[in-house]
Design an enzyme around this catalytic site. Structure first.
Site, PDB file in Angstrom:
ATOM      1  N   VAL A  35       0.826  -1.206   0.000  1.00 63.28           N
ATOM      2  CA  VAL A  35       0.000   0.000   0.000  1.00 63.28           C
ATOM      3  C   VAL A  35       0.861   1.258   0.000  1.00 63.28           C
ATOM      4  O   VAL A  35       0.690   2.155  -0.824  1.00 63.28           O
ATOM      5  CB  VAL A  35      -0.949   0.005   1.217  1.00 63.28           C
ATOM      6  CG1 VAL A  35      -1.699   1.333   1.315  1.00 63.28           C
ATOM      7  CG2 VAL A  35      -1.922  -1.158   1.128  1.00 63.28           C
ATOM      8  N   ASP A  81      10.302   3.266   6.441  1.00 63.16           N
ATOM      9  CA  ASP A  81       9.989   1.879   6.776  1.00 63.16           C
ATOM     10  C   ASP A  81      10.928   1.430   7.882  1.00 63.16           C
ATOM     11  O   ASP A  81      12.101   1.839   7.905  1.00 63.16           O
ATOM     12  CB  ASP A  81      10.141   0.972   5.553  1.00 63.16           C
ATOM     13  CG  ASP A  81       9.433  -0.365   5.725  1.00 63.16           C
ATOM     14  OD1 ASP A  81       8.315  -0.518   5.194  1.00 63.16           O
ATOM     15  OD2 ASP A  81       9.981  -1.249   6.405  1.00 63.16           O
ATOM     16  N   ARG A 139      14.774  -3.400   3.514  1.00 67.20           N
ATOM     17  CA  ARG A 139      13.771  -2.994   2.517  1.00 67.20           C
ATOM     18  C   ARG A 139      14.080  -1.594   1.998  1.00 67.20           C
ATOM     19  O   ARG A 139      13.961  -1.318   0.803  1.00 67.20           O
ATOM     20  CB  ARG A 139      12.367  -3.019   3.134  1.00 67.20           C
ATOM     21  CG  ARG A 139      11.842  -4.409   3.415  1.00 67.20           C
ATOM     22  CD  ARG A 139      10.467  -4.346   4.084  1.00 67.20           C
ATOM     23  NE  ARG A 139       9.488  -3.672   3.253  1.00 67.20           N
ATOM     24  CZ  ARG A 139       8.759  -4.265   2.312  1.00 67.20           C
ATOM     25  NH1 ARG A 139       8.901  -5.550   2.071  1.00 67.20           N
ATOM     26  NH2 ARG A 139       7.876  -3.575   1.605  1.00 67.20           N
ATOM     27  N   THR A 171      -2.534  -4.135   9.089  1.00 69.73           N
ATOM     28  CA  THR A 171      -3.363  -4.387  10.270  1.00 69.73           C
ATOM     29  C   THR A 171      -3.829  -5.835  10.210  1.00 69.73           C
ATOM     30  O   THR A 171      -4.932  -6.127   9.730  1.00 69.73           O
ATOM     31  CB  THR A 171      -4.574  -3.431  10.334  1.00 69.73           C
ATOM     32  OG1 THR A 171      -5.155  -3.313   9.027  1.00 69.73           O
ATOM     33  CG2 THR A 171      -4.162  -2.063  10.813  1.00 69.73           C
ATOM     34  N   THR A 217      -6.509  -0.465   7.279  1.00 66.61           N
ATOM     35  CA  THR A 217      -7.875  -0.926   7.525  1.00 66.61           C
ATOM     36  C   THR A 217      -8.085  -1.184   9.008  1.00 66.61           C
ATOM     37  O   THR A 217      -7.335  -1.945   9.630  1.00 66.61           O
ATOM     38  CB  THR A 217      -8.151  -2.214   6.738  1.00 66.61           C
ATOM     39  OG1 THR A 217      -7.916  -1.968   5.354  1.00 66.61           O
ATOM     40  CG2 THR A 217      -9.583  -2.672   6.931  1.00 66.61           C
ATOM     41  N   CYS A 227      -6.701  -8.989   3.210  1.00 65.60           N
ATOM     42  CA  CYS A 227      -7.890  -8.116   3.179  1.00 65.60           C
ATOM     43  C   CYS A 227      -9.165  -8.903   3.442  1.00 65.60           C
ATOM     44  O   CYS A 227      -9.720  -8.839   4.530  1.00 65.60           O
ATOM     45  CB  CYS A 227      -7.979  -7.404   1.829  1.00 65.60           C
ATOM     46  SG  CYS A 227      -6.685  -6.178   1.570  1.00 65.60           S
ATOM     47  N   ARG A 270       0.840 -13.938   2.373  1.00 65.59           N
ATOM     48  CA  ARG A 270       0.174 -13.652   3.648  1.00 65.59           C
ATOM     49  C   ARG A 270      -1.211 -14.291   3.712  1.00 65.59           C
ATOM     50  O   ARG A 270      -2.030 -14.111   2.835  1.00 65.59           O
ATOM     51  CB  ARG A 270       0.049 -12.141   3.848  1.00 65.59           C
ATOM     52  CG  ARG A 270       1.341 -11.471   4.264  1.00 65.59           C
ATOM     53  CD  ARG A 270       1.165  -9.980   4.421  1.00 65.59           C
ATOM     54  NE  ARG A 270       0.934  -9.318   3.146  1.00 65.59           N
ATOM     55  CZ  ARG A 270       0.649  -8.024   3.027  1.00 65.59           C
ATOM     56  NH1 ARG A 270       0.534  -7.270   4.108  1.00 65.59           N
ATOM     57  NH2 ARG A 270       0.465  -7.494   1.841  1.00 65.59           N
TER      58      ARG A 270
END
Length: 429
Positions: free
Chosen positions: A20, A38, A43, A88, A123, A263, A334
């Protein structure tokens, strides 16, 4: 604030540079000066070299962007507009895990100055921004929300692997703690979103809108999965039923499958958690989750039953699972429900190989306790096509014939090969 950002007299930060955060950071960086933060230095180093650690963006996507990547929280003090885009997830008990979000909020709170803005994209359940995050911002900064700094919420709508519905082409919901905040936040996002801006009446409305998007999909897929359970007992193909029903103009086109990812398989638990906290125990949403979470073991048990009926010995039977990611053409593992299929098969002492052209074998080993085979070379009693990667969609029945023993089983989770497999024993949801 907006004009200062556009004139590059002020800087915008994006905290959390995953699926995102990174696309958002780069898009803003085409118009403004951006700090990309980050917590993982490895990364950050990749991004400094125009490499997306999530394998979603090309090196060319970094070109022409005015962005400084960093893992040093002190650098955030140079920004006046902060966007928080951290994961989240849920924990092992299917409860919200707010640790990444609250940790990022503390980091931003320490960098906050008078006049700054903080917009959350993660979210969450309705009320989380104002009830959980704002107190941390105030505590860490010593400032007062509304008087000293402003807060907003703009839910992310990134769809990994989707090259059509990209960030700027998706209508963006924005909200703010007051009218002034809403106006500024709408202007900031409006500078990069071509599809337009929808101004929600409150932060809670924006939070709720995001969480029901995926809850709605989860419930509809759960209905399709339940229909698949019923139609399997009737010995009719679910996809043929849906194809016939889909000829009606107002029939909603959802399909059965393994519901994983970060999600659809996660967000409904945030809503049911909040509902339970308020004394309401969800029936439809919770029921949908129960059905969808059970589909991995169900697929595995169907494989075992059907192999037994064909006279195959289960102890030591060879089964190939094609696909390990949570969806097609991405590397993201994930909450992949393919892991449920794998572990259920292993509980029957089946020998299971997993192949995937996108996933990381090392990451799978760390997360789920199994790795990938590099080449498909064995003869298998059963092949499970679990994820419809493009590479697999090019295959035909002769290929499956070449990698299976006599009288095998081809399991096509999403029903994509039902018109291609004519001779081999075949089953789909």
């Amino acid at each position: 604030m907006f004009q200062q950002l556009i004139n590059k007299e002020a800087r915008l930060s994006v905290v959390g540079l995953g699926y995102v955060g990174l696309p958002i950071a780069l898009e803003f960086a085409r118009k403004m000066k951006v700090i990309g933060f980050d917590i993982k230095p490895d990364r950050v180093e990749k991004m400094k070299n125009n490499i997306d650690p999530s394998d979603e963006l090309e090196a060319s996507d970094f070109e022409g962007c005015d962005i400084d990547f960093t893992s040093n929280p002190e650098d955030l003090k140079d920004a006046t507009f902060h966007v928080v885009a951290v994961p989240t997830p849920i924990n092992n008990h299917n409860l919200p895990d707010l640790n990444p979000l609250l940790g990022a909020t503390r980091t931003v709170g320490k960098a906050l100055k008078k006049g700054d803005y903080v917009v959350f994209e993660s979210t969450v359940y309705p009320g989380c921004t104002e009830d959980d995050c704002v107190p941390i911002l105030e505590q860490e900064s010593g400032l007062k929300m509304g008087e000293d700094f402003k807060v907003g919420y703009s839910p992310e709508r990134i769809n990994p692997g989707d090259k059509e519905h990209t960030l700027t082409k998706i209508l963006k919901i924005v909200s703010g703690c007051d009218e002034e905040a809403l106006e500024v936040i709408a202007a900031v996002y409006g500078s990069i979103i071509k599809a337009g801006i929808h101004q929600a009446s409150s932060i809670k409305v924006a939070e709720a809108a995001k969480i029901i998007e995926n809850t709605q999909r989860d419930v509809n897929i759960a209905l399709m999965n339940e229909l698949s359970l019923i139609f399997n007992r009737l010995n009719i193909n679910t996809y043929e039923v849906l194809e016939a029903a889909g000829t009606k103009w107002n029939f909603l086109k959802f399909f059965p499958g393994l519901v994983g990812g970060h999600c659809i398989g996660v967000d409904p638990y945030y809503l049911t958690y909040k509902a339970n906290e308020l004394g309401y125990h969800s029936k439809i949403i919770t029921g949908g989750r129960v059905i969808n979470d059970a589909m991995g073991p169900y697929v595995a048990k169907q494989v075992v039953k059907r192999l037994i009926s064909k006279g195959h010995k289960i102890n030591g039977a060879n089964v190939l699972i094609m696909g390990a990611t949570f969806k097609e053409n991405v590397s993201d593992i994930r909450n992949s429900k393919v892991a449920d299929v794998y572990h259920e098969l292993r509980s029957f002492s089946v020998d299971v190989d997993v192949h995937d052209p996108y996933a990381s074998s090392e990451e799978l080993m760390r997360e789920y306790g199994y790795g990938l085979i590099e080449k498909i070379e064995k003869k298998y009693d059963a092949v499970i096509l679990a994820v419809n990667h493009n590479e697999y969609m090019k295959l035909d029945e002769s290929y499956f014939n070449s990698i299976t023993v006599d009288n095998p089983l081809i399991v096509d989770v999403k029903g994509s090969f039902r018109d291609k497999i004519k001779e081999l024993p075949y089953w789909s949801l």
